[in-house]
Design a protein around this motif. Sequence first.
Motif, PDB file in Angstrom:
ATOM      1  N   UNK A 184       0.770  -1.092  -0.002  1.00 53.91           N
ATOM      2  CA  UNK A 184       0.020   0.069   0.033  1.00 53.91           C
ATOM      3  C   UNK A 184       0.922   1.011  -0.010  1.00 53.91           C
ATOM      4  N   UNK A 185       0.219   2.317  -0.534  1.00 59.09           N
ATOM      5  CA  UNK A 185       1.100   3.704  -0.609  1.00 59.09           C
ATOM      6  C   UNK A 185       0.004   4.597  -0.032  1.00 59.09           C
ATOM      7  N   UNK A 186       0.209   5.409   0.904  1.00 59.16           N
ATOM      8  CA  UNK A 186      -0.772   6.404   1.680  1.00 59.16           C
ATOM      9  C   UNK A 186      -0.256   7.799   1.284  1.00 59.16           C
ATOM     10  N   UNK A 203      -3.464   3.635  -2.149  1.00 62.22           N
ATOM     11  CA  UNK A 203      -3.439   2.577  -3.460  1.00 62.22           C
ATOM     12  C   UNK A 203      -3.064   1.219  -2.652  1.00 62.22           C
ATOM     13  N   UNK A 204      -3.869   0.544  -2.616  1.00 57.25           N
ATOM     14  CA  UNK A 204      -3.536  -0.874  -2.170  1.00 57.25           C
ATOM     15  C   UNK A 204      -3.895  -2.058  -3.212  1.00 57.25           C
ATOM     16  N   UNK A 208       2.547  -7.811  -5.899  1.00 57.73           N
ATOM     17  CA  UNK A 208       3.045  -7.519  -7.508  1.00 57.73           C
ATOM     18  C   UNK A 208       2.781  -6.240  -7.800  1.00 57.73           C
ATOM     19  N   UNK A 209       1.970  -5.601  -7.196  1.00 57.19           N
ATOM     20  CA  UNK A 209       1.530  -4.157  -7.900  1.00 57.19           C
ATOM     21  C   UNK A 209       2.583  -3.109  -7.527  1.00 57.19           C
ATOM     22  N   UNK A 210       3.251  -3.293  -6.308  1.00 57.49           N
ATOM     23  CA  UNK A 210       4.240  -2.291  -6.096  1.00 57.49           C
ATOM     24  C   UNK A 210       5.209  -1.673  -7.145  1.00 57.49           C
ATOM     25  N   UNK A 211       5.250  -0.348  -7.318  1.00 59.15           N
ATOM     26  CA  UNK A 211       6.171   0.182  -8.197  1.00 59.15           C
ATOM     27  C   UNK A 211       6.418   1.669  -7.730  1.00 59.15           C
ATOM     28  N   UNK A 212       7.917   1.880  -7.381  1.00 56.96           N
ATOM     29  CA  UNK A 212       8.109   3.380  -6.831  1.00 56.96           C
ATOM     30  C   UNK A 212       7.432   4.599  -7.390  1.00 56.96           C
ATOM     31  N   UNK A 213       7.035   4.398  -8.718  1.00 55.87           N
ATOM     32  CA  UNK A 213       6.293   5.505  -9.082  1.00 55.87           C
ATOM     33  C   UNK A 213       4.962   5.656  -8.419  1.00 55.87           C
ATOM     34  N   UNK A 214       4.337   4.613  -7.924  1.00 56.89           N
ATOM     35  CA  UNK A 214       3.109   4.777  -7.081  1.00 56.89           C
ATOM     36  C   UNK A 214       3.095   5.778  -6.095  1.00 56.89           C
ATOM     37  N   UNK A 215       4.253   5.960  -5.587  1.00 55.95           N
ATOM     38  CA  UNK A 215       4.523   6.835  -4.607  1.00 55.95           C
ATOM     39  C   UNK A 215       4.183   8.353  -4.933  1.00 55.95           C
ATOM     40  N   UNK A 216       4.589   8.525  -6.278  1.00 56.88           N
ATOM     41  CA  UNK A 216       4.551   9.882  -6.944  1.00 56.88           C
ATOM     42  C   UNK A 216       3.211   9.969  -7.255  1.00 56.88           C
TER      43      UNK A 216
END
Length: 284
Positions: A184-186, A203-204, A208-216
């Motif tokens: 997850x990214x909050x 975003x949760x 496998x969905x994690x990508x560092x751009x998800x933080x941005x």
Amino acid sequence: MAKPPFSLEGYKIPDAAEAEQGRPYDERETNRAWENFLTFGDAKRENALVRGVIEESWQRSIKSGVNAHCKGSSFITSPDDLYELRLKNDDLLGSSAQTFRRVAEVLGDAATMLVITDRNGVVLDVGGDQRTIDAGHDIRLEVGAAWGETVTGTNGIGTALVTGKPVHVHAAEHFSEGIKAWTCVGSPIRSPIDGSIIGIIDFSGPQAIFHRHNVALAVIAANHIELALSEKLRLERIRLLEASISRMPGMGSADGVVILDRFGRVIHHNDMGVGPLAADRAVS
């Protein structure tokens, strides 16, 4: 041609989110650190690796009495209380709707659910991939559930609320065993009035969905919601000012006029209104 919404071209991930990006995630090492922490109170025992922001959250989680073996949120808001919460956060929900749709378009078929919470981490709305939303019920990541750190331990929602910064929590980094299959990214959403945190966009989904751009992406989404909130309040002030001024012609020149918005902020005053306004400020 218009740029796609939430384009990441040229966007730098905020320092708060990338402070420890150089440390690679190792699930085995992270699990070992978690086990050491629960057994000895020391995540770095035997040189096991874990990010500082995660270890600090684990410390808060255990001090709060969170069950490390729970399977998700242990608190669901009653229907009546949830209704009141949604009314109270109507501005936030209304300003988030378009952002939810645009982010869902960007994510496409990715197995990701979008979550919006209030300032205490209670889920107000969800969107995104329906299969992931359905899977979220297994850990009670659903409307009405509380996801603050004191309830569910280390997670993107609760930890972002405590730190006031965008946070990603990946798989074994979660404090509670039952949500270690998730990532997850909050990112905090701040009030345009005073800058306080009024909610979290998260975003949760599966690991496998994690990508560092998800933080941005989460930070950009939070910024878009804040801009929508600001615009909504600006339009409200204009309408209030227009409605109030339209009633002023019948007032005498000696009448003092001070117009306040629903937050008690002064949006207009005439010269005669300066005296009462100053006196009111002196009293307060």
